[in-house]
Design a protein around this motif. Structure first.
Motif, mmCIF file in Angstrom:
data_model
loop_
_atom_site.group_PDB
_atom_site.id
_atom_site.type_symbol
_atom_site.label_atom_id
_atom_site.label_comp_id
_atom_site.label_asym_id
_atom_site.label_seq_id
_atom_site.Cartn_x
_atom_site.Cartn_y
_atom_site.Cartn_z
ATOM 1 N N ASP A 1 -41.783 66.199 -61.855
ATOM 2 C CA ASP A 1 -42.603 66.462 -63.038
ATOM 3 C C ASP A 1 -44.016 65.931 -62.843
ATOM 4 N N LEU A 2 -44.129 64.727 -62.267
ATOM 5 C CA LEU A 2 -45.444 64.156 -62.019
ATOM 6 C C LEU A 2 -46.231 65.004 -61.032
ATOM 7 N N ALA A 3 -45.562 65.482 -59.970
ATOM 8 C CA ALA A 3 -46.243 66.325 -58.979
ATOM 9 C C ALA A 3 -46.726 67.626 -59.616
ATOM 10 N N ALA A 4 -45.893 68.232 -60.474
ATOM 11 C CA ALA A 4 -46.293 69.471 -61.136
ATOM 12 C C ALA A 4 -47.495 69.241 -62.048
ATOM 13 N N ARG A 5 -47.506 68.128 -62.763
ATOM 14 C CA ARG A 5 -48.636 67.840 -63.650
ATOM 15 C C ARG A 5 -49.899 67.538 -62.852
ATOM 16 N N LEU A 6 -49.747 66.856 -61.722
ATOM 17 C CA LEU A 6 -50.900 66.608 -60.859
ATOM 18 C C LEU A 6 -51.479 67.917 -60.330
ATOM 19 N N LEU A 7 -50.611 68.827 -59.917
ATOM 20 C CA LEU A 7 -51.085 70.123 -59.436
ATOM 21 C C LEU A 7 -51.801 70.883 -60.553
ATOM 22 N N GLY A 8 -51.254 70.825 -61.768
ATOM 23 C CA GLY A 8 -51.913 71.475 -62.888
ATOM 24 C C GLY A 8 -53.284 70.882 -63.162
ATOM 25 N N ALA A 9 -53.376 69.543 -63.117
ATOM 26 C CA ALA A 9 -54.664 68.883 -63.339
ATOM 27 C C ALA A 9 -55.653 69.239 -62.237
ATOM 28 N N MET A 10 -55.184 69.278 -60.988
ATOM 29 C CA MET A 10 -56.068 69.629 -59.880
ATOM 30 C C MET A 10 -56.559 71.066 -60.008
ATOM 31 N N GLY A 11 -55.674 71.977 -60.392
ATOM 32 C CA GLY A 11 -56.089 73.353 -60.597
ATOM 33 C C GLY A 11 -57.117 73.481 -61.705
ATOM 34 N N TYR A 12 -56.924 72.709 -62.769
ATOM 35 C CA TYR A 12 -57.892 72.746 -63.875
ATOM 36 C C TYR A 12 -59.247 72.221 -63.431
ATOM 37 N N SER B 1 -48.576 55.747 -57.847
ATOM 38 C CA SER B 1 -48.384 57.197 -57.879
ATOM 39 C C SER B 1 -49.364 57.883 -58.815
ATOM 40 N N LEU B 2 -49.900 57.123 -59.768
ATOM 41 C CA LEU B 2 -50.853 57.690 -60.719
ATOM 42 C C LEU B 2 -52.283 57.636 -60.215
ATOM 43 N N SER C 1 -37.469 56.420 -59.927
ATOM 44 C CA SER C 1 -37.846 57.833 -59.777
ATOM 45 C C SER C 1 -38.674 58.329 -60.944
ATOM 46 N N SER C 2 -39.441 57.453 -61.593
ATOM 47 C CA SER C 2 -40.212 57.903 -62.742
ATOM 48 C C SER C 2 -41.443 57.044 -62.934
ATOM 49 N N VAL C 3 -42.437 57.620 -63.618
ATOM 50 C CA VAL C 3 -43.602 56.879 -64.078
ATOM 51 C C VAL C 3 -43.828 57.243 -65.535
ATOM 52 N N SER C 4 -44.677 56.486 -66.220
ATOM 53 C CA SER C 4 -44.893 56.719 -67.642
ATOM 54 C C SER C 4 -46.001 57.733 -67.868
ATOM 55 N N SER C 5 -45.800 58.630 -68.809
ATOM 56 C CA SER C 5 -46.870 59.525 -69.237
ATOM 57 C C SER C 5 -47.768 58.776 -70.207
ATOM 58 N N LEU C 6 -48.858 59.424 -70.644
ATOM 59 C CA LEU C 6 -49.739 58.804 -71.629
ATOM 60 C C LEU C 6 -49.026 58.565 -72.945
ATOM 61 N N SER C 7 -47.955 59.321 -73.187
ATOM 62 C CA SER C 7 -47.192 59.146 -74.412
ATOM 63 C C SER C 7 -46.084 58.121 -74.249
ATOM 64 N N GLY C 8 -45.962 57.523 -73.058
ATOM 65 C CA GLY C 8 -44.956 56.504 -72.834
ATOM 66 C C GLY C 8 -43.633 57.044 -72.335
ATOM 67 N N GLU C 9 -43.487 58.361 -72.233
ATOM 68 C CA GLU C 9 -42.260 58.947 -71.743
ATOM 69 C C GLU C 9 -42.229 58.919 -70.220
ATOM 70 N N ALA C 10 -41.044 58.742 -69.667
ATOM 71 C CA ALA C 10 -40.912 58.661 -68.215
ATOM 72 C C ALA C 10 -41.053 60.040 -67.582
ATOM 73 N N LEU C 11 -41.764 60.102 -66.457
ATOM 74 C CA LEU C 11 -41.942 61.344 -65.705
ATOM 75 C C LEU C 11 -41.313 61.174 -64.333
ATOM 76 N N GLY C 12 -40.444 62.096 -63.964
ATOM 77 C CA GLY C 12 -39.858 62.059 -62.638
ATOM 78 C C GLY C 12 -40.853 62.500 -61.586
ATOM 79 N N PRO C 13 -40.545 62.280 -60.301
ATOM 80 C CA PRO C 13 -41.479 62.653 -59.230
ATOM 81 C C PRO C 13 -41.856 64.131 -59.256
#
Length: 335
Positions: free
Chosen positions: A222-233, A57-58, A208-220
């Motif tokens: 949350d991960l999708a929202a962060r991916l969209l933010g990264a893509m927009g950037y 997923s990452l 239903s989760s993956v790890s962030s760079l800080s080791g915290e779990a990200l739900g689907p």
């Protein structure tokens, strides 16, 4: 006019060749990773490549890191550099401006077409990389996804860390377990039960989760929202490249010259960013904050560099588009 520019963009084979090549690179890297199961150590190689074996997923994030430094800027520079200079060298711009077409509207239409190309390119890379990543690596190993960073950076203690199962394995670390052999033996059944429950909870959480760079779990979500933010950037960062190439496209009648000029500016920026002697101008260089999109995957999100990068790219776009407009509306580009 915008529709005409979009039709021309879609009708050019090089548009789809460029997008296809951008999507091909992450796919090739994924095949090698899936075949060898060897990923770069954490902190080396492109971002997220050390974690994709645990979670496909990452892989869209890893794909963005692969194409951003070189391949995506080159594709954007080629398209933007050809926007005006290409038509001028072919003589089509002359006939286009014979009609009652305002140059400001024409320049704006070309800018919109370039923005569409950048968005489509980034979406294509992320979409195909997600399919490839999940197909080759799966959505995530049940336990390794939640504990991805400790598993990669630490030893057995880091993996088992807080779990009761960690106390059972190392026979040589008697002092670490605590208590006597008899007490340890007496606690074994309860420890087994707790360890099983701990692993089961980790597996359920990892579904239903993956790890962030800080080791915290990200739900689907949350991960999708962060991916969209990264893509927009990334899209905004590439608009700065497009503005440089489009401005040079109004200066010269050679699309190759405009493209090479934009790439030369980016290479110069990359060199100065890594040069300590140029620290006084580093915050104003176009490539300074390109990799700040990685901060979307930290918990909490680091907004300082992201905000600085957005403002910097906005400044480049505004200044260079005004310069392109001033040059395009006053210079005889049809001769």
């Amino acid at each position: 006019m915008i529709r005409v520019e979009l039709i021309k963009l879609a009708g050019r084979p090089r548009t789809w060749v460029a997008i296809g090549l951008l999507c091909l690179l992450p796919a090739v890297v994924a095949v090698f990773l899936a075949t060898t199961r060897i990923s770069p150590p954490p902190g080396q190689g492109a971002a997220f490549l050390s974690a994709v074996l645990q979670s496909g997923s990452l892989y869209p994030a890893a794909a963005l890191a692969l194409v951003l430094p070189i391949f995506l800027p080159v594709a954007v520079a080629v398209v933007a550099g050809d926007a005006v200079a290409g038509e001028s060298s072919q003589g089509t711009l002359r006939y286009l401006l014979v009609r009652p077409v305002r140059r400001t509207a024409l320049l704006g239409a070309k800018l919109v077409a370039i923005v569409v190309f950048v968005v489509v390119a980034v979406l294509s890379v992320a979409g195909t990389s997600y399919v490839v990543g999940v197909s080759l690596f799966g959505a995530g190993d049940p336990v390794a996804v939640v504990r991805a960073l400790p598993e990669v950076t630490g030893g057995d203690d880091a993996v088992a860390g807080a779990g009761p199962a960690g106390g059972q394995q190392p026979a040589s670390a008697g002092g670490q377990v605590g208590g006597s052999d008899a007490s340890q033996s007496g606690a074994q059944p309860g420890a087994d039960t707790t360890a099983a429950a701990d692993d089961q909870a980790a597996r359920e959480r990892a579904q239903s989760s993956v790890s962030s760079l800080s080791g915290e779990a990200l739900g689907p979500a949350d991960l999708a929202a962060r991916l969209l933010g990264a893509m927009g950037y990334v899209v905004v960062s590439m608009l700065g490249v497009a503005a440089i190439a489009l401005f040079l496209s109004t200066v010269t009648a050679s699309s190759l010259g405009a493209t090479l000029g934009a790439l030369a500016a980016l290479i110069t920026s990359q060199v100065l960013v890594s040069l300590d002697a140029a620290s006084s101008v580093t915050p104003y260089l176009p490539t300074r904050y390109w990799l700040a999109w990685v901060d979307f995957f930290r918990d909490p999100i680091f907004l300082r560099d992201i905000s600085s990068g957005l403002w910097l790219q906005a400044g480049y776009v505004v200044v260079l588009m005004l310069a392109a407009w001033a040059n395009f509306t006053t210079k005889d580009v049809t001769s």
